[in-house]
Enzyme design. Structure first.
Site, short mmCIF file in Angstrom:
data_model
loop_
_atom_site.label_atom_id
_atom_site.label_comp_id
_atom_site.label_asym_id
_atom_site.label_seq_id
_atom_site.Cartn_x
_atom_site.Cartn_y
_atom_site.Cartn_z
N THR A 144 -26.41 34.97 47.27
CA THR A 144 -25.42 33.93 47.49
C THR A 144 -24.10 34.59 47.85
O THR A 144 -23.47 35.23 47.00
CB THR A 144 -25.25 33.05 46.24
OG1 THR A 144 -26.48 32.38 45.96
CG2 THR A 144 -24.17 32.00 46.46
N LYS A 219 -25.56 26.57 50.35
CA LYS A 219 -25.74 27.06 48.99
C LYS A 219 -24.46 26.89 48.18
O LYS A 219 -24.48 26.51 47.00
CB LYS A 219 -26.17 28.52 48.99
CG LYS A 219 -26.29 29.17 47.60
CD LYS A 219 -27.29 28.42 46.72
CE LYS A 219 -27.27 28.88 45.28
NZ LYS A 219 -27.67 30.27 45.08
N LYS A 287 -18.03 32.59 40.36
CA LYS A 287 -17.89 33.23 41.67
C LYS A 287 -18.21 32.23 42.78
O LYS A 287 -17.52 32.15 43.79
CB LYS A 287 -18.81 34.44 41.75
CG LYS A 287 -18.85 35.16 43.10
CD LYS A 287 -20.06 34.75 43.93
CE LYS A 287 -21.36 35.17 43.28
NZ LYS A 287 -22.53 34.84 44.12
#
Length: 342
Positions: A144, A219, A287
């Site tokens: 990701t 995502k 994050k």
């Protein structure tokens, strides 16, 4: 390497393809040819010709690679901490001491790294995968990352003549173990079709979203929603307890209504017990929220709910909860309540 310039070059609507899952879960693997292909084999067996590399064997990468090995794939692995390779070596995997070595010895290489910096370093750095790539090979990054990083990696990979596919996954530890991940792919469509049988071993569905950057964006949007939902759920659990209700009953009530979500039913009971075994680390959720905020900024869209959620995850990290599951964000709420009552 950050996400600031993401989607600046092109914002054309992606072509959304939803291929049917209905491929069998078994693979017949042949290393006879380096020009890998896939399709229905005799007796309904999915064929994939070639060797498969896997870089990064953490919470997600290890079970994903394990499923490939158990399906019969010829798998070569690498991880910064070599000891994490040992369980896979015992299953029959081979080992190379560098990402370049893995990419050189394999037809298709997957990478599952923790963050954009690691993903870029493993792909593009010294002894990185790109050094072992060549025309006819493929690189599939299932990490990701932000779109800018994905495009950077893609450009570096394709400069070698190899093909590139970004394929971040939706799902955490248990879906990875069970082969029930959702792949959000973008990039080289021929590589997508080539590795489809491998994606179907590791996942329950896959989406092809067009140009590189679209998979990363999808995502981040998914994880943005998930992180915000967890904060709202945490607030509800804590409020129910503070007004004298049984939070376990709240979990049951939610599970039977219109706002039911598997995440609530799976994580709620352990949250009531203040137990946070790690399936998706809190630091990674924070994050992803940070990257989602940068993505929204690139198109001048306010996302105030996400901004507020991000601050709570940052508070949870400051409490030493970074490596706990992201549901531990409820502890940051508890701390705020305690402080307000002093």
């Amino acid at each position: 390497m950050a996400a600031a310039a993401f989607l600046g070059a092109s914002r054309a609507a992606p072509a959304l393809l939803l291929p049917s899952r209905g491929l069998p879960r078994r693979l017949l693997v042949s290393a006879a040819s380096s020009s890998s292909s896939s399709g229905e084999g005799a007796g309904g067996v999915v064929e994939f010709q070639g060797k498969v590399g896997f870089l990064g064997l953490g919470i997600m990468g290890a079970p994903m690679a394990s499923n490939l090995i158990k399906a019969g794939c010829d798998v070569t692995v690498w991880n910064r901490t070599k000891s994490k390779c040992d369980p896979l070596l015992s299953l029959g995997a081979k080992y190379e001491p560098s990402p370049a070595g893995v990419a050189s010895s394999c037809d298709v290489t997957f990478a599952m790294l923790a963050d954009p910096q690691s993903a870029a370093e493993v792909a593009c750095g010294a002894n990185g995968a790109a050094e072992g790539l060549a025309p006819g090979k493929g690189y599939v990054d299932v990490s990701t990352v932000d779109g800018a990083t994905s495009k950077l990696i893609g450009e570096h990979i394709t400069s070698t003549g190899a093909s590139f596919l970004e394929a971040p996954v939706s799902g955490s530890k248990k879906p990875a173990e069970d082969g029930l991940l959702i792949f959000l792919t973008a990039g080289d469509e021929s590589l997508y079709k080539r590795v489809a049988p491998l994606l179907d071993v590791m996942g329950k569905s896959r989406f092809y979203l067009g140009d590189v950057g679209n998979g990363a964006a999808m995502k981040l949007v998914v994880n943005m929603v998930m992180g915000s939902m967890m904060v709202s759920f945490s607030e509800g659990l804590l409020l129910s307890e503070n007004v004298g209700l049984d939070p376990n009953t709240l979990v049951e009530v939610i599970s039977q209504g219109a706002i039911s979500a598997p995440m609530f039913s799976l994580k709620g009971p352990s949250m009531v017990k203040a137990a946070y075994p790690t399936a998706f680390p809190l630091k990674h959720q924070q994050k992803d929220l940070r990257l989602a905020l940068a993505l929204a900024e690139s198109v001048s869209q306010p996302i105030p709910t996400v901004a507020a959620a991000n601050e709570l995850y940052k508070a949870a990290k400051s409490l030493g909860l970074a490596d706990h599951d992201f549901k531990a964000v409820i502890e940051a709420l508890k701390a705020k309540v305690e402080n307000s009552q002093k």
